[in-house]
Enzyme design. Structure first.
Site, short mmCIF file in Angstrom:
data_model
loop_
_atom_site.label_atom_id
_atom_site.label_comp_id
_atom_site.label_asym_id
_atom_site.label_seq_id
_atom_site.Cartn_x
_atom_site.Cartn_y
_atom_site.Cartn_z
N ASP A 72 -10.02 50.37 -22.69
CA ASP A 72 -11.27 49.66 -23.01
C ASP A 72 -11.18 48.22 -22.53
OD1 ASP A 72 -10.13 47.97 -25.28
OD2 ASP A 72 -9.65 49.98 -25.98
N GLU B 173 9.55 64.83 3.17
CA GLU B 173 8.61 64.38 2.11
C GLU B 173 8.81 62.90 1.80
OE1 GLU B 173 7.77 68.25 -0.71
OE2 GLU B 173 9.82 67.49 -0.60
#
Ligand code: GLA
Length: 745
Positions: free
Chosen positions: A534, A614
């Site tokens: 928030d 990777e």
């Protein structure tokens, strides 16, 4: 001038660059809300047509004609027990038994800067560009004064609201409800959008038609919650990303919040927002003041994209504050999903080394590092390094990590305590607990009573000790359960229902002190992911871990939800390993990497478990993020798929404010056979300008038989559908494009 007071007409008008907001002092002194919409001059009180409304009563002194009723009028901050039977903004009982309050206009004044609130976050105004309107309303019977505060941020099209409630009477008052604002809207607002969810599935976008009666979006969990984010949009049926009126309402608050939307007998829409009135009261002795949390209000006449843009710009200037050293976002490697709590100093140093090889900037030692923390059932509260794991303390690890050229960060969960901890053994009364009842357990932990100053001070000292030598440059601040057992050993009975709010005030004071004392530290908020995501937390900590679900497919809708109100750079988002820990899904690295890029971007895996190839790919993605991080942190974000279309294609664009460059992301989580081409309709570009397209990932993308990279498009073409690519195929394919404005046509 953004605030105009017209004493002749009795109007108070707030102007921002594109919006206007008008109030009028009604005949009985009630403050009426008469307009919020596109910028306009004039007097909008004529929208209120006096009429005799059956069963809507009249104030005693204005009863002739029976056409003035507070039950029908749009009120700016309605009191209670006065014949307005809709949701009220403020309610109380005085010690002499008087209930409710009848608020009438007393005075108003303008101040040439933004207001601040005691102990609560309120939008910053670094360049004193805002103005504040103060309007004082008062109730004669109880002496309650309500000072309504309006912060007008002209350029940003945002108005902030809060209320200062003062007891000017002789009797103590108990506030039963104290909303931050009320907004009475006309019936054209027929829908609302809000963001619901649960742990590991935050910010699911839901749009509903408003029905007669009251619809409530709230949290009573002591935190803003995974379940209902404190953000609501009111809109018209026709509102889309690109058209229609909409209003965003966002409390700057991290505790129990509530937004009531009431459609009344004549289809007017009342929105009341602020602290959740359930589990709340506040006692005001004569002379005392209570300040409500702030609410951000923003209106846009051109759809949801514009609304998000206004909020993002506002956050960037007035809410978020980044430590100087982290103005360039760090690429971090977090240890949680890599090793969980199964580590010692050697393993941690090896992991940090792997991160350094990938050129990360920051290594974060997550949960499990402190004294006795071998599982999540113990040790919260004892914030010193575990001697078995770190025989030479944290400092040597810190140094080792720094030697690799990587900064060091840690995880803490300061608000919580385990029963199995030194802190709890010494101070069992520090935990919230109802006398005579067994406590409610969440992840086997209890919540500290942050309404108590000595507990907040103790936490400050413990955390300050960790940060003092300057070795720790980042802190992830977690909170892994909600607050229950509301009872504070330090509060008298009549103040027990103040506890939830006092807890939040204690939390904010701790955050304020720590961020002021350690401005070089980047704090990231977290509450089991987005359980406390928030504007209140973001005021102190500029980023928050978006979700404990790190699966890129799930993240796409979660992060899309956040994007309605919050800018992407504050949403914590990492690349994790496959199969994903939470969903078991395996998706390619490209989707995981590109999804993390619409957030803070980081790694949450053990590179040693990946192949060399990777690792090389990871390094390449880190390079891509670095190239575009500046644009992501400052650009305008647009969701490119209509909000109502729940298909598997996700797409967004981030364009520079001067539209000289654009980043476009697209992914399909469920490609179909024999599918149609994917057309991306970009937004906000200069129609005549020419843009050169580069395929960033994958490096070759075709439209028809031609590779896209290098192709030139005008802004119009990009916005009107010429940017089409072959249908996606494969497992959750994703692509990233970059467009640069060129001079040549
Ligand atoms: C929460 C956080 C995770 C991790 C764990 C550690 O769930 O959201 O990222 O830090 O706590 O216990």
């Amino acid at each position: 001038m953004s605030i105009r007071i017209d004493s002749e007409n009795g109007t108070l008008t707030l102007h921002t660059a594109h919006t206007a907001y008008q109030m009028q002092i009604g005949r009985g002194g009630h403050l009426l809300h008469v307009y919020y919409g596109p910028d306009a001059e004039g007097t909008f009180a004529r929208s209120i047509v006096p009429a005799d409304h059956g069963f809507s009563m009249n104030p005693y002194e204005i009863r002739e004609g029976r056409n003035y009723s507070v039950d029908q009028l749009p009120l700016e901050y309605p009191g209670s027990n006065i014949g307005d039977f809709r949701t009220t903004a403020v309610d109380l009982i005085a010690d002499n038994g008087i209930c409710g309050c009848d608020l009438r206009f007393k005075s108003c004044a303008v101040e040439k800067k933004a207001y601040t609130l005691q102990g609560l976050p309120a939008a910053r105004d670094p360049e004193t560009e805002a103005e504040t309107l103060h309007v004082v309303l008062g109730d004669e019977a109880t002496g309650l004064e309500a000072e309504l505060l309006y912060g007008v941020f002209f350029e940003k099209d945002v108005i902030t609201r809060a209320v200062r409630l003062k007891n000017t009477g002789d009797h103590a008052l108990t506030l039963l409800a104290a909303a931050s604002m009320c907004l009475d809207l006309p019936e054209r607002y027929t829908e609302r959008i809000h963001f619901h969810g649960r742990h590991t599935m935050e910010m699911q976008t839901e749009r509903c038609v408003l029905a007669h009666g009251i619809q409530t979006i709230s949290s009573g969990r002591g935190m803003s919650s995974h379940h209902h984010n404190p953000f609501t949009i009111l809109c018209e049926e026709k509102t889309t990303e690109e058209q229609g009126w909409c209003i965003g309402v966002m409390p700057v608050y991290s505790g129990n919040h509530r937004t009531d939307i009431e459609v009344d007998q004549k289809e007017s829409v009342r929105v009341v927002t602020g602290i959740n009135r359930d589990m709340f009261t506040w006692r005001l002795e004569p002379g005392e003041i209570f300040e409500t949390p702030q609410v951000l209000l923003t209106f846009c006449s051109s759809g949801l994209e514009g609304l998000s843009r206004q909020l993002h710009r506002f956050f960037r200037k007035h809410i978020l504050r980044w430590p100087e050293a982290w103005k360039t976002p760090p690429v971090l490697l977090n240890s949680w999903e890599a090793v969980y709590m199964d580590f010692d100093a050697k393993r941690i140093c090896a992991l940090a080394k792997q991160g350094a090889r990938l050129s990360s900037d920051l290594f974060v030692l997550d949960d499990g590092w402190f004294a006795g923390r071998s599982s999540d059932t113990k040790a919260l509260g004892d914030w010193t390094a575990d001697k078995t794991k770190f025989p030479h303390g944290l400092v040597t690890v810190e140094e080792d990590v720094r030697k690799q050229g990587v900064s060091f960060g840690i995880w803490i969960e300061p608000e919580m305590v385990s029963e199995d901890s030194e802190l709890f053994r010494k101070h069992p009364d520090y935990a919230l607990r109802v006398p005579g009842r067994k406590p409610v357990m969440g992840r086997d932990q209890l919540v500290l009573d942050l309404s108590r100053q000595e507990i907040v001070d103790g936490l400050y000292n413990q955390i300050a000790r960790l940060l003092e030598d300057g070795g720790i440059r980042y802190v992830k601040w977690d909170a892994n359960r909600n607050v229950a057992d509301l009872y504070s050993a330090a509060l008298p009975p009549e103040r027990q229902r103040e506890l939830s709010h006092r807890y939040v005030l204690g939390l904010y004071s701790l955050m304020e002190r720590l961020t002021a004392a350690f401005p070089q530290v980047l704090f990231e908020g977290c509450a089991g992911g987005g359980g406390r995501f928030d504007a209140g937390i973001l005021y102190y900590f500029p980023q928050i871990w978006g979700s404990d679900d790190t699966d890129a497919v799930a993240r796409l809708s979660i992060q899309r939800g956040y994007s309605f109100g919050y800018p992407p750079e504050c949403v914590g988002s990492h690349i994790s390993d496959v199969p994903n820990e939470q969903t078991g899904r395996t998706v390619p690295l490209s989707l995981r990497a590109l999804t993390a890029m619409s957030g803070t971007f980081g790694l949450e895996l053990d590179p040693a478990r990946l192949s060399e190839q990777e690792n090389e790919e990871l390094q390449r993605y880190i390079g891509i993020f670095r190239r575009y991080a500046g644009l992501i942190r400052t650009g305008i974000y647009s969701r490119l798929r209509p909000e109502r279309e729940r298909d598997s294609l996700f797409a967004w664009e981030i364009r520079a404010e001067d539209v000289s460059e654009v980043l476009v992301f697209a992914a399909d989580t469920d490609p179909q056979a024999n599918a149609k081409a994917v057309t991306l309709y970009l937004r906000g570009l200069q129609e005549q300008a020419v843009y050169r397209l580069t395929c960033v990932e994958p490096e070759t993308v075709w439209n028809g038989s031609r590779p896209l990279s290098g192709q030139l498009f005008t802004g119009s073409e990009l916005m009107q559908g010429a940017f089409s690519i072959r249908p996606f195929s494969g497992t959750a394919p994703a692509a990233l494009f970059y467009l640069k404005r060129t001079e040549c046509a």
